[in-house]
Scaffold this active site. Structure first.
Site, mmCIF file in Angstrom:
data_model
loop_
_atom_site.group_PDB
_atom_site.id
_atom_site.type_symbol
_atom_site.label_atom_id
_atom_site.label_comp_id
_atom_site.label_asym_id
_atom_site.label_seq_id
_atom_site.Cartn_x
_atom_site.Cartn_y
_atom_site.Cartn_z
ATOM 1 C CE LYS A 182 42.126 26.052 19.414
ATOM 2 N NZ LYS A 182 41.693 26.395 21.245
ATOM 3 C CB CYS A 212 45.423 38.794 21.710
ATOM 4 S SG CYS A 212 46.656 39.357 20.930
ATOM 5 N N PRO A 213 44.435 36.848 24.616
ATOM 6 C CG PRO A 213 42.947 37.198 26.418
ATOM 7 C CD PRO A 213 42.922 36.749 25.140
ATOM 8 N N GLY A 214 46.808 36.725 25.741
ATOM 9 C CA GLY A 214 48.023 36.481 26.828
ATOM 10 C C GLY A 214 48.194 35.219 27.531
ATOM 11 N N GLY A 215 46.893 34.822 28.000
ATOM 12 C CA GLY A 215 46.704 33.253 29.146
ATOM 13 C C GLY A 215 47.933 33.139 29.110
ATOM 14 C CG ASP A 257 48.068 34.392 8.735
ATOM 15 O OD1 ASP A 257 48.341 33.428 9.685
ATOM 16 O OD2 ASP A 257 47.863 34.565 7.211
HETATM 17 C C1 LIG Z 1 41.813 31.012 21.509
HETATM 18 S S1 LIG Z 1 42.584 32.576 21.388
HETATM 19 C C2 LIG Z 1 43.655 32.455 22.216
HETATM 20 C C3 LIG Z 1 43.475 32.409 23.582
HETATM 21 C C4 LIG Z 1 45.020 33.183 24.116
HETATM 22 N N1 LIG Z 1 46.427 31.490 23.801
HETATM 23 C C5 LIG Z 1 45.415 33.147 25.742
HETATM 24 O O1 LIG Z 1 45.616 32.181 26.235
HETATM 25 O O2 LIG Z 1 45.095 33.981 25.633
HETATM 26 C C6 LIG Z 1 42.711 32.708 19.272
HETATM 27 C C7 LIG Z 1 43.305 33.466 18.806
HETATM 28 O O3 LIG Z 1 44.702 32.726 17.901
HETATM 29 C C8 LIG Z 1 44.375 33.932 16.846
HETATM 30 N N2 LIG Z 1 44.289 33.880 15.428
HETATM 31 C C9 LIG Z 1 43.449 33.596 14.499
HETATM 32 N N3 LIG Z 1 44.153 32.976 13.376
HETATM 33 C C10 LIG Z 1 44.922 33.192 13.328
HETATM 34 C C11 LIG Z 1 46.593 33.704 12.094
HETATM 35 N N4 LIG Z 1 45.763 33.282 11.071
HETATM 36 N N5 LIG Z 1 47.170 34.314 13.163
HETATM 37 C C12 LIG Z 1 47.383 34.644 13.980
HETATM 38 N N6 LIG Z 1 46.472 34.620 15.233
HETATM 39 C C13 LIG Z 1 45.596 34.243 14.631
HETATM 40 C C14 LIG Z 1 43.117 35.046 17.164
HETATM 41 O O4 LIG Z 1 42.971 36.188 16.921
HETATM 42 C C15 LIG Z 1 42.814 34.534 18.523
HETATM 43 O O5 LIG Z 1 43.286 35.970 19.496
#
Ligand SMILES: C[S@@+](CC[C@H](N)C(=O)[O-])C[C@H]1O[C@@H](n2cnc3c(N)ncnc32)[C@H](O)[C@@H]1O
Length: 366
Positions: free
Chosen positions: A305, A220-223, A259
């Site tokens: 990260k 999310c959000p979907g990039g 998750d």
């Molecule tokens: C940096 S953002 C992702 C941005 C995404 N790649 C984009 O281009 O829009 C990190 C995402 O990882 C999700 N996240 C973190 N830990 C998670 C987990 N254990 N399971 C699923 N999603 C997780 C968060 O909810 C967040 O939306």
């Protein structure tokens, strides 16, 4: 020759310095580091001038994580006369091998930004002068060495060259990409840059195409999903957050509010796994290795990260977690890790399985 100049993201000079020292040590080459915090570059000065080319040839640029460019430096000129910088530069370049192109650059950074206009303007007369001296080919030729002048101010510059097949082809080592206005987040540029960095155009055509199945963990959000959807792929997105409606409307996306560490794909033969979860890098490394060992995916691009101080050491440990697991399982693979221009406190990693995967030959079996 003097040493090796590397460009890096400002703030990552220590990591880049640790990495070049490690690589040089492994080749039995010794020297010392010159750099400044936030300067966007690291200079590794060799004790023995004859070692410089050995390093420039012996270090595989694509295997450097924190360097955006690798340049074998002939000399550093300072106090260049403002009324004629070209003459001393030509004198310094006269005995270099024939160049096929010229980049007049400056490291990325707020301090050097104003120099960019000078670099652009200075390129024109210098290029002409080099051609006149017959040390630059009349037509650009990227199969030859490329000269780099790296100005630190308008009177001081490193002078050197990068080797074909062992460098970043982009000016200043930076891939400029246009942000697609329909993409739901700027993160989209990270995956786009990764795809262009880790795969050739032919590989993208063959291995990143319409009809394929992908999983996006932390979507999310979907990039990132946007990149997969626009390529015509079917994507399972895993995240508790909300996906951009435009992507859901494409009919190619299924959203799982789960998750990412527990998610199991319905189909166990996913073409691409991508992952941008903000999580401990060691946990992500283990998860990526698990997907590859289970045979759930053929290929993956993910971010690690690195908010900690010792980022080079952490990255090495994370990569070792993966390679140990893959090697214990007897899996053949190709791995590349890079801090890309669009990455912040993170690096991007690409792993593809090699050999016979689901009855199809992939890459070159090592
Ligand atoms: C940096 S953002 C992702 C941005 C995404 N790649 C984009 O281009 O829009 C990190 C995402 O990882 C999700 N996240 C973190 N830990 C998670 C987990 N254990 N399971 C699923 N999603 C997780 C968060 O909810 C967040 O939306």
């Amino acid at each position: 020759m003097l040493g090796i100049l590397l460009y890096c993201r400002p703030g990552f000079e220590n990591d880049c310095a640790n990495e070049i020292q490690d690589k040089a040590g492994a080749l039995n080459v010794f020297g010392f580091i010159k750099t400044q915090r936030q300067s966007g570059y690291v200079f590794y000065q060799c004790y023995n001038p004859e070692d410089v080319l050995e390093l420039a040839k012996g270090i595989d640029y694509s295997q450097l994580i924190f360097a955006r460019q690798m340049i074998a430096v002939k000399t550093f000129l300072k106090a260049l006369p403002l009324q004629d910088r070209i003459t001393p530069i030509l004198d310094a370049m006269r005995d270099l091998p024939m160049g096929g192109d010229l980049y007049v650059e400056t490291p990325e950074g707020d301090e050097t930004k104003p120099l960019l206009t000078f670099c652009r303007k200075f390129t024109v007369p210098l290029r002409q002068a080099l051609k006149k001296q017959n040390i630059l080919t009349a037509k650009e030729n990227r199969k030859k060495i490329c000269y780099h002048l790296c100005f630190l101010d308008n009177q001081s510059t490193y002078i050197g060259y990068s080797l074909p097949q062992n460098r970043n082809e982009q000016y200043m080592g930076i891939m400029r990409l246009r942000f697609p206005s329909e993409a739901p987040s700027r993160s989209t540029l990270k995956l786009e840059e990764a795809l262009h960095t880790f795969l050739t155009a032919e590989e993208r055509e063959e291995r990143f195409k319409s009809g394929m199945h992908a999983v996006d963990l932390g979507a999310c959000p979907g990039g990132w999903t946007y990149q997969l959807v626009r390529q015509g792929m079917f994507v399972s997105c895993v995240d508790n957050g909300a996906m951009a409606q435009s992507l859901m409307d494409s009919g190619q996306v299924k959203h799982f509010m789960e998750d990412g560490f527990k998610f199991e794909p319905e189909r166990k033969n996913i073409d691409w796994l991508v992952c941008d979860m903000i999580e401990k890098p060691k946990r992500v490394a283990q998860l990526m290795a698990k997907w590859l060992v289970e045979g759930w995916c053929k290929e993956t691009i993910f971010n690690l990260k690195l908010p900690m101080k010792k980022r080079y050491q952490e990255a090495q440990q994370d990569i070792k977690i993966i390679t140990d697991i893959l090697e214990d399982a007897g899996i053949k693979y190709q791995l590349q890790a890079k801090q890309l221009y669009h990455d912040r406190e993170e690096i991007s990693v690409h792993i593809s399985l090699l050999g016979n995967v689901w009855g199809k030959q992939i890459g070159h079996d090592q």
